[in-house]
Design an enzyme around this catalytic site. Sequence first.
Site, PDB file in Angstrom:
ATOM      1  N   GLY A  65       1.032   3.203 -10.022  1.00  0.00           N
ATOM      2  CA  GLY A  65       0.060   2.978  -8.944  1.00  0.00           C
ATOM      3  C   GLY A  65      -0.737   4.219  -8.603  1.00  0.00           C
ATOM      4  O   GLY A  65      -0.227   5.333  -8.665  1.00  0.00           O
ATOM      5  N   GLY A  66      -1.983   4.011  -8.219  1.00  0.00           N
ATOM      6  CA  GLY A  66      -2.816   5.134  -7.784  1.00  0.00           C
ATOM      7  C   GLY A  66      -4.239   4.984  -8.263  1.00  0.00           C
ATOM      8  O   GLY A  66      -4.597   4.005  -8.928  1.00  0.00           O
ATOM      9  N   ARG A  70     -12.803  10.249 -29.166  1.00  0.00           N
ATOM     10  CA  ARG A  70     -11.762  10.913 -28.379  1.00  0.00           C
ATOM     11  C   ARG A  70     -10.489  10.066 -28.350  1.00  0.00           C
ATOM     12  O   ARG A  70      -9.375  10.580 -28.457  1.00  0.00           O
ATOM     13  CB  ARG A  70     -12.294  11.167 -26.969  1.00  0.00           C
ATOM     14  CG  ARG A  70     -11.335  11.845 -26.060  1.00  0.00           C
ATOM     15  CD  ARG A  70     -11.983  12.243 -24.735  1.00  0.00           C
ATOM     16  NE  ARG A  70     -10.933  12.473 -23.795  1.00  0.00           N
ATOM     17  CZ  ARG A  70     -10.424  11.544 -23.006  1.00  0.00           C
ATOM     18  NH1 ARG A  70     -10.921  10.321 -23.000  1.00  0.00           N
ATOM     19  NH2 ARG A  70      -9.424  11.845 -22.207  1.00  0.00           N
ATOM     20  N   ASP A  82       0.879  -1.166   0.000  1.00  0.00           N
ATOM     21  CA  ASP A  82       0.000   0.000   0.000  1.00  0.00           C
ATOM     22  C   ASP A  82       0.920   1.221   0.000  1.00  0.00           C
ATOM     23  O   ASP A  82       1.546   1.537   1.024  1.00  0.00           O
ATOM     24  CB  ASP A  82      -0.876  -0.042   1.262  1.00  0.00           C
ATOM     25  CG  ASP A  82      -1.765   1.181   1.371  1.00  0.00           C
ATOM     26  OD1 ASP A  82      -1.684   2.079   0.503  1.00  0.00           O
ATOM     27  OD2 ASP A  82      -2.548   1.238   2.343  1.00  0.00           O
ATOM     28  N   TYR A 113      -8.492  14.292 -10.122  1.00  0.00           N
ATOM     29  CA  TYR A 113      -7.517  13.306 -10.622  1.00  0.00           C
ATOM     30  C   TYR A 113      -6.414  14.017 -11.421  1.00  0.00           C
ATOM     31  O   TYR A 113      -5.217  13.768 -11.220  1.00  0.00           O
ATOM     32  CB  TYR A 113      -8.262  12.271 -11.476  1.00  0.00           C
ATOM     33  CG  TYR A 113      -7.379  11.382 -12.302  1.00  0.00           C
ATOM     34  CD1 TYR A 113      -6.608  10.396 -11.710  1.00  0.00           C
ATOM     35  CD2 TYR A 113      -7.327  11.516 -13.691  1.00  0.00           C
ATOM     36  CE1 TYR A 113      -5.797   9.571 -12.478  1.00  0.00           C
ATOM     37  CE2 TYR A 113      -6.530  10.695 -14.466  1.00  0.00           C
ATOM     38  CZ  TYR A 113      -5.755   9.724 -13.853  1.00  0.00           C
ATOM     39  OH  TYR A 113      -4.954   8.918 -14.620  1.00  0.00           O
ATOM     40  N   HIS A 144      -5.074  14.031 -18.554  1.00  0.00           N
ATOM     41  CA  HIS A 144      -5.992  14.845 -17.747  1.00  0.00           C
ATOM     42  C   HIS A 144      -5.277  15.943 -16.946  1.00  0.00           C
ATOM     43  O   HIS A 144      -5.944  16.776 -16.342  1.00  0.00           O
ATOM     44  CB  HIS A 144      -6.839  13.946 -16.849  1.00  0.00           C
ATOM     45  CG  HIS A 144      -7.729  13.045 -17.649  1.00  0.00           C
ATOM     46  ND1 HIS A 144      -8.837  13.514 -18.333  1.00  0.00           N
ATOM     47  CD2 HIS A 144      -7.627  11.724 -17.946  1.00  0.00           C
ATOM     48  CE1 HIS A 144      -9.405  12.512 -18.992  1.00  0.00           C
ATOM     49  NE2 HIS A 144      -8.694  11.415 -18.785  1.00  0.00           N
TER      50      HIS A 144
HETATM   51  C1  15L Z   1      -6.537   8.277 -17.731  1.00  0.00           C
HETATM   52  O1  15L Z   1      -5.694   8.985 -17.210  1.00  0.00           O
HETATM   53  C2  15L Z   1      -7.119   7.121 -17.002  1.00  0.00           C
HETATM   54  O2  15L Z   1      -6.196   6.516 -16.114  1.00  0.00           O
HETATM   55  C3  15L Z   1      -7.711   6.089 -17.911  1.00  0.00           C
HETATM   56  O3  15L Z   1      -8.514   5.239 -17.136  1.00  0.00           O
HETATM   57  C4  15L Z   1      -8.518   6.725 -19.042  1.00  0.00           C
HETATM   58  O4  15L Z   1      -9.631   7.382 -18.493  1.00  0.00           O
HETATM   59  C5  15L Z   1      -7.640   7.694 -19.794  1.00  0.00           C
HETATM   60  O5  15L Z   1      -7.065   8.636 -18.936  1.00  0.00           O
HETATM   61  C6  15L Z   1      -8.423   8.449 -20.877  1.00  0.00           C
HETATM   62  O6  15L Z   1      -8.462   9.685 -20.848  1.00  0.00           O
HETATM   63  O7  15L Z   1      -8.926   7.794 -21.767  1.00  0.00           O
END
Ligand code: 15L
Length: 287
Positions: free
Chosen positions: A69-70, A171, A48, A133, A110
């Site tokens: 991880g996360g 996308r 963990d 996130y 993101h």
């Molecule tokens: C991410 O950062 C996520 O970890 C993944 O699960 C997807 O959502 C991806 O981006 C995305 O934008 O498709």
Amino acid sequence: MKTILITGAAGDVGTHLRRELAGKYKLRLSDLRPVNLLGKDEKFTRADISNMSDARRITRGVDAIVHLGGHSVEGPWEPILSANIIGCYNVFEAARRNGVKRILFATSNHAVGFYRRDQTIDHRVYIKPDGRYGVSKVFGEALGSLYADKYGMEVFCMRIGNVNRLPIDKRRLSLLFTPRDLAQLVTIGIEHPDIRFEIVYGVSGNKRSWYDNSNATRLGYRPQDDSEEFAPEVLAREKPGDPVAETHQGGVFCAVEAVPNPAPLPRLGRKRAASSTSKNPKHRKRP
Ligand code: 15L
């Protein structure tokens, strides 16, 4: 053979990476959940990362860390805080204390998801996270920058798009990152002799990419895949969605909790530029 720690090894990205890197490195795998079927050069430790002593244990004696991880999607603050802020800090700090110099950090599209889809962005743009996130990924990038500048660590931040064999929607035509391209970029991150702090985009060579990935190209990345051949079938089944999601690179992450049409922010601390039509002669531009 180098020993590489992969955190979050039981997740989708970790599972693809294990398969792609098999035979190239000794893999130390860690996760909260068990991983399936260990290969010859693999060893699993349940850990963990929000617990510093676990982070110290898994980072001991490795040549590099691929930190996947996360918490991997938008969500409530508590799990993001625990896994992506505290956990990420623990991994960097444990690596430093154990003398592991190189960390490949899985950041995300993101971190810059609020750029519009009609914009092309490179690794130098200012951050525009599209949720909690995304903010946690920006935190990891900032931590990487600090640990590189202050402690001489070698940090390779991959703003990952979507790891998959095929693009699952419109996308993802821009964000597809196939397992073999992922493996190529990770190998560059592990092997390149000249990494101090780098940001690259983890995407394949997609024709519809929103990224100028010249920093990855400079480091030798030559993606083999392009989502374009799947575009006709993907676009044929695409249904219109939320306008905020549709116009921004982060998609639905941008639309979650978004206030409709937020008023433009006032411009602060800037005088209006003098125009040649100003009524006050002092403000008129000289011809
Ligand atoms: C991410 O950062 C996520 O970890 C993944 O699960 C997807 O959502 C991806 O981006 C995305 O934008 O498709």
